[in-house]
Design a protein around this motif. Structure first.
Motif, short mmCIF file in Angstrom:
data_model
loop_
_atom_site.label_atom_id
_atom_site.label_comp_id
_atom_site.label_asym_id
_atom_site.label_seq_id
_atom_site.Cartn_x
_atom_site.Cartn_y
_atom_site.Cartn_z
N LEU A 150 0.85 -1.20 0.00
CA LEU A 150 0.00 0.00 0.00
C LEU A 150 0.88 1.25 0.00
CD1 LEU A 150 -3.13 0.54 0.22
CD2 LEU A 150 -2.71 1.06 2.62
N PRO A 151 0.52 2.29 -0.74
CA PRO A 151 1.32 3.52 -0.71
C PRO A 151 1.53 4.00 0.72
CG PRO A 151 -0.26 3.65 -2.50
CD PRO A 151 -0.59 2.40 -1.74
N PRO A 152 2.77 4.26 1.12
CA PRO A 152 3.05 4.66 2.51
C PRO A 152 2.27 5.89 2.96
CG PRO A 152 5.09 4.13 1.36
CD PRO A 152 4.00 4.14 0.33
N GLU A 153 2.00 6.79 2.02
CA GLU A 153 1.28 8.01 2.44
C GLU A 153 -0.13 7.71 2.93
OE1 GLU A 153 1.14 8.01 -2.19
OE2 GLU A 153 2.55 7.46 -0.59
N PHE A 154 -0.76 6.65 2.40
CA PHE A 154 -2.08 6.27 2.90
C PHE A 154 -1.99 5.83 4.36
CE2 PHE A 154 -3.75 4.79 -1.54
CZ PHE A 154 -3.65 6.08 -1.99
N VAL A 155 -0.99 5.00 4.65
CA VAL A 155 -0.80 4.49 6.01
C VAL A 155 -0.51 5.65 6.96
CG1 VAL A 155 0.53 2.94 7.48
CG2 VAL A 155 0.03 2.30 5.11
N GLU A 156 0.39 6.53 6.57
CA GLU A 156 0.77 7.65 7.43
C GLU A 156 -0.42 8.58 7.68
OE1 GLU A 156 3.95 9.26 5.19
OE2 GLU A 156 5.28 7.51 5.54
N LEU A 183 -7.18 -1.37 6.30
CA LEU A 183 -6.90 -0.38 5.27
C LEU A 183 -6.29 -1.09 4.08
CD1 LEU A 183 -6.46 2.64 4.36
CD2 LEU A 183 -4.23 2.49 5.50
N GLY A 184 -6.92 -0.97 2.91
CA GLY A 184 -6.37 -1.61 1.72
C GLY A 184 -7.45 -2.21 0.85
N GLY A 185 -7.06 -3.16 0.02
CA GLY A 185 -8.01 -3.82 -0.86
C GLY A 185 -8.87 -4.83 -0.12
N GLY A 186 -9.74 -5.49 -0.88
CA GLY A 186 -10.71 -6.38 -0.28
C GLY A 186 -10.10 -7.54 0.48
N ALA A 187 -8.97 -8.07 0.01
CA ALA A 187 -8.35 -9.19 0.71
C ALA A 187 -7.89 -8.76 2.10
CB ALA A 187 -7.17 -9.73 -0.10
#
Length: 364
Positions: free
Chosen positions: A52-58, A105-109
């Motif tokens: 996942l793009p790090p900026e999403f997590v941050e 946070l992320g895709g369906g899986a």
């Protein structure tokens, strides 16, 4: 089938869909939502795929405050009992209490896995989800189905554990490769076939794209179809099974290829097979719609398949009961039903389906 109605929510362009049932919650759809997350629990586990793009997590970490952040393998590689056990062990070592929460946070899986972790840790903690893919937004994030796969088939272990809230930040869709966006469109197109035919043309419209004019309204209406169904039938005792249109073959394709076939692409293939079966049993001929969708989606070509190779995987489908396989079929647009299909029809239509797919000339 009746659908929920999207409503305007606080924030420019944000739409909200209410999901009813024993544990009601809201799904918000719009841009910038990752920076508007509000989780009241003081101790949180954030689970996300490692790619996942790090900026999403941050961005989410800043909203949550102190948080145990755990990354998992990408896509269906994370949906295993071994990965789940590792997450639960990390949470136990951190001594997270019963009044903590899990955020997926992320895709369906990843959100399927996170939900099952939330349902299992200390026999259940609060769960919130932030899907970042089209497939995750339209399908996995809504309805409370959580789980992991087994080598024998997809989603064979899991629990119904509704989230307390869902945030669909449409800005995240701009980071997806076009093929991944088209993959996710399969579930929205399916909702058009089973409940809201207006979605069929909108999903294929050039303006249904990241930041496109039709993105958020089409996405909200597609989510509303599922929200309406699961509000009335959370645990799939009745009409929720209709959401599995195209999924019997889809899950079999995923299984027979060792999960190498992406879920949304498998659903595209599976919808065309289900449309052929529907026609064979006297339903309206909708095969032009489903074949046109597969042509538009341009999925990865399948390996050489035969009915005898695929049928054992279809027999493990969750809709099967002690009397055998059941398929979701259509009398016509927005007229789904469950049926048993004679073996000779299943075999014959598989051959025709395979010829249709080969005729598209799909390229790797």
């Amino acid at each position: 089938m009746p659908t929920a109605k999207p409503q305007k929510a606080n924030g420019a362009g944000v739409q909200q869909i209410e999901v009813g049932g024993p544990q009601p919650y809201a799904v918000q759809v719009g841009g910038g939502l990752l920076s508007q997350v509000n989780v009241p629990e003081q101790q949180v586990t954030l689970i996300h795929p490692e790619d996942l793009p790090p900026e999403f997590v941050e961005r989410v970490q800043r909203q949550l405050g102190p948080v145990l952040t755990l990354s998992v393998p990408p896509r269906d590689e994370c949906k295993t009992l071994d990965v789940m056990a590792g997450l639960l062990s990390r949470m136990a070592k951190a001594a997270l209490p019963r009044d903590s929460a899990v955020v997926g946070l992320g895709g369906g899986a990843a959100t399927d896995l996170a939900g099952f972790v939330a349902a299992s840790y200390l026999r259940g903690v609060a769960f919130y989800t932030m899907p970042t893919t089209l497939l995750g937004m339209v399908d996995a994030a809504v309805g409370g189905k959580t789980g992991v796969n087994l080598p024998e088939g997809k989603n064979l272990v899991g629990a119904f554990w509704p989230p307390k809230a869902v945030w669909c930040d449409t800005d995240t869709l701009a980071t997806l490769p076009p093929a991944v966006f088209r993959e996710g469109a399969a579930e929205a197109f399916k909702h058009g076939l089973i409940a809201d035919p207006s979605l069929l043309g909108r999903v294929l419209d050039p303006e249904f794209r990241p930041h496109g004019a039709l993105l958020e309204s089409t996405l909200a209406d597609a989510i509303a179809v599922k929200a309406g169904v699961v509000s009335r039938d959370l645990t799939e005792r009745g009409e929720r099974a209709f959401l599995n249109f195209g999924h019997t073959l889809a899950h079999a394709l995923e299984g027979v290829t060792g999960q190498a076939t992406a879920h949304g692409e498998a659903v595209g293939y599976g919808m065309h097979y289900a449309a052929r079966l529907s026609r064979a049993l006297g339903g309206t001929d909708l095969t032009a719609h489903t074949l046109n969708f597969v042509r538009w989606q341009q999925p990865t070509p399948l390996p050489e398949l035969t009915y005898d190779l695929i049928s054992p995987y279809m027999a493990r489908d969750k809709k099967a009961d002690s009397d055998g396989m059941r398929f979701v079929l259509l009398h016509g647009l927005a007229q789904p039903y469950l049926a048993r299909v004679p073996e000779e029809i299943l075999r014959r239509e598989f051959v025709g389906w395979w010829e249709d797919i080969q005729g598209l000339g799909l390229k790797s």
